[in-house]
Motif scaffolding. Sequence first.
Motif, PDB file in Angstrom:
ATOM      1  N   GLU A  48       0.892  -1.084  -0.130  1.00  0.00           N
ATOM      2  CA  GLU A  48       0.034  -0.183  -0.073  1.00  0.00           C
ATOM      3  C   GLU A  48       0.937   1.366   0.081  1.00  0.00           C
ATOM      4  O   GLU A  48       0.664   2.320  -0.719  1.00  0.00           O
ATOM      5  CB  GLU A  48      -1.145  -0.018   1.181  1.00  0.00           C
ATOM      6  CG  GLU A  48      -2.126  -1.074   1.164  1.00  0.00           C
ATOM      7  CD  GLU A  48      -2.804  -0.976   0.102  1.00  0.00           C
ATOM      8  OE1 GLU A  48      -3.347   0.063  -0.358  1.00  0.00           O
ATOM      9  OE2 GLU A  48      -3.230  -2.029  -0.415  1.00  0.00           O
ATOM     10  N   GLU A  86      -5.938   4.819   6.503  1.00  0.00           N
ATOM     11  CA  GLU A  86      -7.114   3.950   6.252  1.00  0.00           C
ATOM     12  C   GLU A  86      -6.576   2.773   5.823  1.00  0.00           C
ATOM     13  O   GLU A  86      -7.271   1.601   5.822  1.00  0.00           O
ATOM     14  CB  GLU A  86      -7.893   4.698   5.428  1.00  0.00           C
ATOM     15  CG  GLU A  86      -9.124   4.431   5.089  1.00  0.00           C
ATOM     16  CD  GLU A  86     -10.195   5.443   4.535  1.00  0.00           C
ATOM     17  OE1 GLU A  86      -9.783   6.618   4.570  1.00  0.00           O
ATOM     18  OE2 GLU A  86     -11.191   5.001   3.960  1.00  0.00           O
ATOM     19  N   ALA A  87      -5.653   2.797   4.752  1.00  0.00           N
ATOM     20  CA  ALA A  87      -5.087   1.541   4.142  1.00  0.00           C
ATOM     21  C   ALA A  87      -4.660   0.694   5.218  1.00  0.00           C
ATOM     22  O   ALA A  87      -5.079  -0.800   5.124  1.00  0.00           O
ATOM     23  CB  ALA A  87      -4.280   1.805   3.061  1.00  0.00           C
ATOM     24  N   GLU A  89      -5.622   0.442   8.556  1.00  0.00           N
ATOM     25  CA  GLU A  89      -6.509   0.075   9.180  1.00  0.00           C
ATOM     26  C   GLU A  89      -7.387  -1.324   8.473  1.00  0.00           C
ATOM     27  O   GLU A  89      -7.625  -2.078   9.255  1.00  0.00           O
ATOM     28  CB  GLU A  89      -7.495   1.061   9.366  1.00  0.00           C
ATOM     29  CG  GLU A  89      -7.261   2.059  10.544  1.00  0.00           C
ATOM     30  CD  GLU A  89      -7.263   1.381  11.911  1.00  0.00           C
ATOM     31  OE1 GLU A  89      -8.274   0.789  12.285  1.00  0.00           O
ATOM     32  OE2 GLU A  89      -6.079   1.860  12.829  1.00  0.00           O
ATOM     33  N   SER A  90      -7.620  -1.041   7.331  1.00  0.00           N
ATOM     34  CA  SER A  90      -8.214  -2.104   6.440  1.00  0.00           C
ATOM     35  C   SER A  90      -7.550  -3.717   6.592  1.00  0.00           C
ATOM     36  O   SER A  90      -7.945  -4.476   6.226  1.00  0.00           O
ATOM     37  CB  SER A  90      -8.553  -1.764   5.173  1.00  0.00           C
ATOM     38  OG  SER A  90      -7.205  -1.656   4.374  1.00  0.00           O
ATOM     39  N   ILE A  91      -6.036  -3.253   6.687  1.00  0.00           N
ATOM     40  CA  ILE A  91      -5.351  -4.454   6.882  1.00  0.00           C
ATOM     41  C   ILE A  91      -5.334  -5.083   7.865  1.00  0.00           C
ATOM     42  O   ILE A  91      -5.384  -6.259   8.222  1.00  0.00           O
ATOM     43  CB  ILE A  91      -3.758  -4.256   6.327  1.00  0.00           C
ATOM     44  CG1 ILE A  91      -3.831  -3.693   4.715  1.00  0.00           C
ATOM     45  CG2 ILE A  91      -2.810  -5.243   6.676  1.00  0.00           C
ATOM     46  CD1 ILE A  91      -2.570  -3.273   4.299  1.00  0.00           C
ATOM     47  N   GLU A  93      -7.105  -4.391  10.641  1.00  0.00           N
ATOM     48  CA  GLU A  93      -8.511  -4.803  11.404  1.00  0.00           C
ATOM     49  C   GLU A  93      -9.362  -4.961  10.386  1.00  0.00           C
ATOM     50  O   GLU A  93     -10.486  -4.176  10.287  1.00  0.00           O
ATOM     51  CB  GLU A  93      -8.821  -3.677  12.470  1.00  0.00           C
ATOM     52  CG  GLU A  93      -7.678  -3.347  13.220  1.00  0.00           C
ATOM     53  CD  GLU A  93      -8.086  -2.669  14.370  1.00  0.00           C
ATOM     54  OE1 GLU A  93      -9.393  -2.315  14.886  1.00  0.00           O
ATOM     55  OE2 GLU A  93      -6.985  -2.238  15.162  1.00  0.00           O
ATOM     56  N   PRO A  94      -9.401  -6.119   9.515  1.00  0.00           N
ATOM     57  CA  PRO A  94     -10.178  -6.146   8.250  1.00  0.00           C
ATOM     58  C   PRO A  94     -11.947  -6.578   8.707  1.00  0.00           C
ATOM     59  O   PRO A  94     -12.669  -6.361   7.875  1.00  0.00           O
ATOM     60  CB  PRO A  94      -9.629  -7.550   7.575  1.00  0.00           C
ATOM     61  CG  PRO A  94      -9.118  -8.453   8.779  1.00  0.00           C
ATOM     62  CD  PRO A  94      -8.467  -7.203   9.831  1.00  0.00           C
ATOM     63  N   GLU A  95     -11.915  -6.670  10.098  1.00  0.00           N
ATOM     64  CA  GLU A  95     -13.318  -7.159  10.413  1.00  0.00           C
ATOM     65  C   GLU A  95     -14.265  -5.947  10.595  1.00  0.00           C
ATOM     66  O   GLU A  95     -15.403  -5.861  10.758  1.00  0.00           O
ATOM     67  CB  GLU A  95     -13.234  -8.037  11.848  1.00  0.00           C
ATOM     68  CG  GLU A  95     -13.046  -7.237  13.069  1.00  0.00           C
ATOM     69  CD  GLU A  95     -11.407  -7.072  13.254  1.00  0.00           C
ATOM     70  OE1 GLU A  95     -10.926  -6.404  14.392  1.00  0.00           O
ATOM     71  OE2 GLU A  95     -10.616  -7.324  12.286  1.00  0.00           O
ATOM     72  N   GLU A  96     -13.341  -4.478  10.825  1.00  0.00           N
ATOM     73  CA  GLU A  96     -14.243  -3.510  10.800  1.00  0.00           C
ATOM     74  C   GLU A  96     -14.876  -2.958   9.749  1.00  0.00           C
ATOM     75  O   GLU A  96     -14.094  -2.683   8.677  1.00  0.00           O
ATOM     76  CB  GLU A  96     -13.522  -2.322  11.546  1.00  0.00           C
ATOM     77  CG  GLU A  96     -13.219  -2.697  12.973  1.00  0.00           C
ATOM     78  CD  GLU A  96     -12.323  -1.723  13.840  1.00  0.00           C
ATOM     79  OE1 GLU A  96     -12.500  -1.894  15.123  1.00  0.00           O
ATOM     80  OE2 GLU A  96     -11.798  -0.677  13.367  1.00  0.00           O
TER      81      GLU A  96
END
Lengths: 96, 96
Positions: A48, A86-87, A89-91, A93-96
């Motif tokens: 990323e 943001e990228a 976080e998506s890695i 904590e993918p559950e959110e």
Amino acid sequence: MSKLTLDEIEQRMLRFPDWEYYEDAIHAEFEFENFKDCFSAMSRIAFECEALNHHPNWSNVYNVLTITLFTHSANGVTKKDFDLAEAIESIVEPEE
Amino acid sequence: MSKLTLDEIEQRMLRFPDWEYYEDAIHAEFEFENFKDCFSAMSRIAFECEALNHHPNWSNVYNVLTITLFTHSANGVTKKDFDLAEAIESIVEPEE
């Protein structure tokens, strides 16, 4: 890319509860099961970073990853830092 | 795994000119062409860490990798640290 104002940063921070703003940068610490899980997340984050052409100051000790983001050229925090956060976080904590 | 004496450490340090010993740990900093090269080396080092079951304190900023090695359970530097340093050297400076 210009430095965000304190107001703009505080507004954005509301969407990033894992992150703290201090010393002209945003900071987060993530804990994983073990080194392999931690380094796997780092590898995904590394891609990323290259895609966004923006790179963190980061440290790892076994299962803990510490990340600091700021924009050197702006001498502070910019939209690029929040895009990378943001990228990340998506890695991590993918559950959110 | 017992802590090496200062004599034993100094003897070993002769073979590791990139490394410095202070504060009960050995330290090195490596510079690469860019982030991709740096993170590629980190990935290869990560596999060695798992193989040796020994993990560094390390930080990365763009093309610079900073590594600190010590053995927590021995409260100092042990043979494991030099084994990992040797593996790291063979990755970051394969020409030597």
